[in-house]
Design an enzyme around this catalytic site. Sequence first.
Site, PDB file in Angstrom:
ATOM      1  N   TYR A  33       6.109 -13.495 -29.293  1.00 49.16           N
ATOM      2  CA  TYR A  33       6.160 -14.861 -29.851  1.00 49.16           C
ATOM      3  C   TYR A  33       7.424 -15.568 -29.364  1.00 49.16           C
ATOM      4  O   TYR A  33       7.381 -16.724 -28.939  1.00 49.16           O
ATOM      5  CB  TYR A  33       6.138 -14.767 -31.375  1.00 49.16           C
ATOM      6  CG  TYR A  33       6.056 -16.098 -32.099  1.00 49.16           C
ATOM      7  CD1 TYR A  33       4.836 -16.720 -32.318  1.00 49.16           C
ATOM      8  CD2 TYR A  33       7.203 -16.727 -32.577  1.00 49.16           C
ATOM      9  CE1 TYR A  33       4.754 -17.928 -32.988  1.00 49.16           C
ATOM     10  CE2 TYR A  33       7.134 -17.933 -33.248  1.00 49.16           C
ATOM     11  CZ  TYR A  33       5.902 -18.528 -33.451  1.00 49.16           C
ATOM     12  OH  TYR A  33       5.825 -19.731 -34.116  1.00 49.16           O
TER      13      TYR A  33
ATOM     14  N   SER B 122       9.220 -23.770 -31.534  1.00 48.95           N
ATOM     15  CA  SER B 122       9.658 -23.031 -32.727  1.00 48.95           C
ATOM     16  C   SER B 122      11.173 -22.916 -32.709  1.00 48.95           C
ATOM     17  O   SER B 122      11.806 -23.056 -31.652  1.00 48.95           O
ATOM     18  CB  SER B 122       9.034 -21.626 -32.706  1.00 48.95           C
ATOM     19  OG  SER B 122       9.630 -20.800 -33.683  1.00 48.95           O
TER      20      SER B 122
HETATM   21  P1  NAP Z   1      -1.522 -21.297 -38.858  1.00 49.14           P
HETATM   22  O1  NAP Z   1      -1.895 -21.886 -40.168  1.00 49.14           O
HETATM   23  O2  NAP Z   1      -1.723 -19.856 -38.607  1.00 49.14           O
HETATM   24  O3  NAP Z   1      -2.201 -22.166 -37.716  1.00 49.14           O
HETATM   25  C1  NAP Z   1      -2.360 -21.717 -36.398  1.00 49.14           C
HETATM   26  C2  NAP Z   1      -3.505 -22.475 -35.786  1.00 49.14           C
HETATM   27  O4  NAP Z   1      -3.748 -21.982 -34.457  1.00 49.14           O
HETATM   28  C3  NAP Z   1      -4.793 -22.269 -36.575  1.00 49.14           C
HETATM   29  O5  NAP Z   1      -5.546 -23.435 -36.552  1.00 49.14           O
HETATM   30  C4  NAP Z   1      -5.452 -21.175 -35.777  1.00 49.14           C
HETATM   31  O6  NAP Z   1      -6.841 -21.077 -35.995  1.00 49.14           O
HETATM   32  C5  NAP Z   1      -5.124 -21.650 -34.382  1.00 49.14           C
HETATM   33  N1  NAP Z   1      -5.436 -20.628 -33.409  1.00 49.14           N
HETATM   34  C6  NAP Z   1      -5.000 -19.350 -33.387  1.00 49.14           C
HETATM   35  N2  NAP Z   1      -5.592 -18.685 -32.383  1.00 49.14           N
HETATM   36  C7  NAP Z   1      -6.414 -19.566 -31.758  1.00 49.14           C
HETATM   37  C8  NAP Z   1      -7.301 -19.495 -30.671  1.00 49.14           C
HETATM   38  N3  NAP Z   1      -7.519 -18.344 -30.008  1.00 49.14           N
HETATM   39  N4  NAP Z   1      -7.992 -20.607 -30.300  1.00 49.14           N
HETATM   40  C9  NAP Z   1      -7.825 -21.747 -30.968  1.00 49.14           C
HETATM   41  N5  NAP Z   1      -7.016 -21.891 -32.035  1.00 49.14           N
HETATM   42  C10 NAP Z   1      -6.325 -20.809 -32.416  1.00 49.14           C
HETATM   43  O7  NAP Z   1       0.029 -21.506 -38.643  1.00 49.14           O
HETATM   44  P2  NAP Z   1       0.912 -22.822 -38.395  1.00 49.14           P
HETATM   45  O8  NAP Z   1       2.239 -22.475 -38.919  1.00 49.14           O
HETATM   46  O9  NAP Z   1       0.236 -24.046 -38.863  1.00 49.14           O
HETATM   47  O10 NAP Z   1       1.015 -22.795 -36.820  1.00 49.14           O
HETATM   48  C11 NAP Z   1       0.847 -23.952 -36.005  1.00 49.14           C
HETATM   49  C12 NAP Z   1       1.856 -23.901 -34.865  1.00 49.14           C
HETATM   50  O11 NAP Z   1       3.174 -24.017 -35.405  1.00 49.14           O
HETATM   51  C13 NAP Z   1       1.839 -22.591 -34.082  1.00 49.14           C
HETATM   52  O12 NAP Z   1       1.991 -22.861 -32.696  1.00 49.14           O
HETATM   53  C14 NAP Z   1       3.052 -21.864 -34.619  1.00 49.14           C
HETATM   54  O13 NAP Z   1       3.576 -20.934 -33.703  1.00 49.14           O
HETATM   55  C15 NAP Z   1       3.995 -23.031 -34.842  1.00 49.14           C
HETATM   56  N6  NAP Z   1       5.137 -22.763 -35.730  1.00 49.14           N
HETATM   57  C16 NAP Z   1       4.949 -22.478 -37.052  1.00 49.14           C
HETATM   58  C17 NAP Z   1       6.068 -22.254 -37.863  1.00 49.14           C
HETATM   59  C18 NAP Z   1       5.949 -21.957 -39.331  1.00 49.14           C
HETATM   60  O14 NAP Z   1       6.986 -21.690 -39.967  1.00 49.14           O
HETATM   61  N7  NAP Z   1       4.786 -22.000 -39.920  1.00 49.14           N
HETATM   62  C19 NAP Z   1       7.346 -22.310 -37.317  1.00 49.14           C
HETATM   63  C20 NAP Z   1       7.494 -22.586 -35.973  1.00 49.14           C
HETATM   64  C21 NAP Z   1       6.381 -22.831 -35.181  1.00 49.14           C
HETATM   65  P3  NAP Z   1      -7.389 -20.052 -37.136  1.00 49.14           P
HETATM   66  O15 NAP Z   1      -7.126 -20.728 -38.451  1.00 49.14           O
HETATM   67  O16 NAP Z   1      -8.825 -19.915 -36.790  1.00 49.14           O
HETATM   68  O17 NAP Z   1      -6.605 -18.769 -37.002  1.00 49.14           O
END
Ligand code: NAP
Length: 248
Positions: free
Chosen positions: A153, A140
């Site tokens: 986080y 991130s």
């Molecule tokens: P998201 O839509 O909330 O996706 C997160 C994913 O992680 C979902 O598939 C979620 O499943 C899964 N997850 C959460 N807890 C879990 C568990 N206990 N076991 C297995 N899977 C689990 O958000 P996203 O933005 O796509 O996030 C993906 C990655 O990108 C994360 O590591 C996040 O920190 C990183 N990131 C995102 C951003 C941003 O701006 N969006 C920026 C920097 C980094 P559920 O759908 O069931 O909750």
Amino acid sequence: MPHDLFSLTGRKALVTGANTGIGQAIACALAAQGAEVICAGRRPCTDTVQKITAAGGQAEDMRLDFADPMAARDVFSGAGFDLLINNAGIIRREDSVNYSEADWDAVIDVNQKALFFTCQAFGRELIARGTGGAIVNIASLLSFQGGIRVPAYTASKHAVAGITKSLANEWAPHGITVNAIAPGYIVTNNTEALRNDPARNNAILARIPAGRWGEPSDIGGTAAYLCSKAARYVTGAVINVDGGWLAR
Ligand code: NAP
């Protein structure tokens, strides 16, 4: 330049958290380059599998819930994986003075502990097999900055960058590259609360030189590159995909 430099045909990938957001986009990008993609989620990844197969790609659904950070311990043994994308992650927002132990443990367990032990299980299998492979961890912007009201986080994403560099050093001799992508602000469930707050949304937009929030597909292509032969000498990198945020 060989035409197959970016092809992932014949490669088998596991993508965690592949049911939505960035994980779904990465799964689709890898499949579009020819990989067989196992879409892992704590909930069914039906939508992702359907998108991939409708486009002529290969995908399967797998249940993996990092409520147990060791959940992936037996996933890789004899299963023929070459690529691992550690994407699953959670965020819990609260003022640091009020941050609870329960929130701290939940975030660290999924974002940091599960990520490391999933890498370990994958690395053990690939080192024994001797064929090499690639890991892409999703870090991130907060691997580099402090964020606001997200101490666990931020700690976990600094750790993702450190784990990536550490494993890259240890496993380069085995032909396993280990890199991370550091997304900026991407339109997913993770950032919904920020986008719904007009003041925060405008403050964030004003700081992105590209002038827009990122799309999950902006991350998918970078992951596909890091898994490809084109990136075979890239390891230990944490690549910013943030529309220029950190450069400003
Ligand atoms: P998201 O839509 O909330 O996706 C997160 C994913 O992680 C979902 O598939 C979620 O499943 C899964 N997850 C959460 N807890 C879990 C568990 N206990 N076991 C297995 N899977 C689990 O958000 P996203 O933005 O796509 O996030 C993906 C990655 O990108 C994360 O590591 C996040 O920190 C990183 N990131 C995102 C951003 C941003 O701006 N969006 C920026 C920097 C980094 P559920 O759908 O069931 O909750």
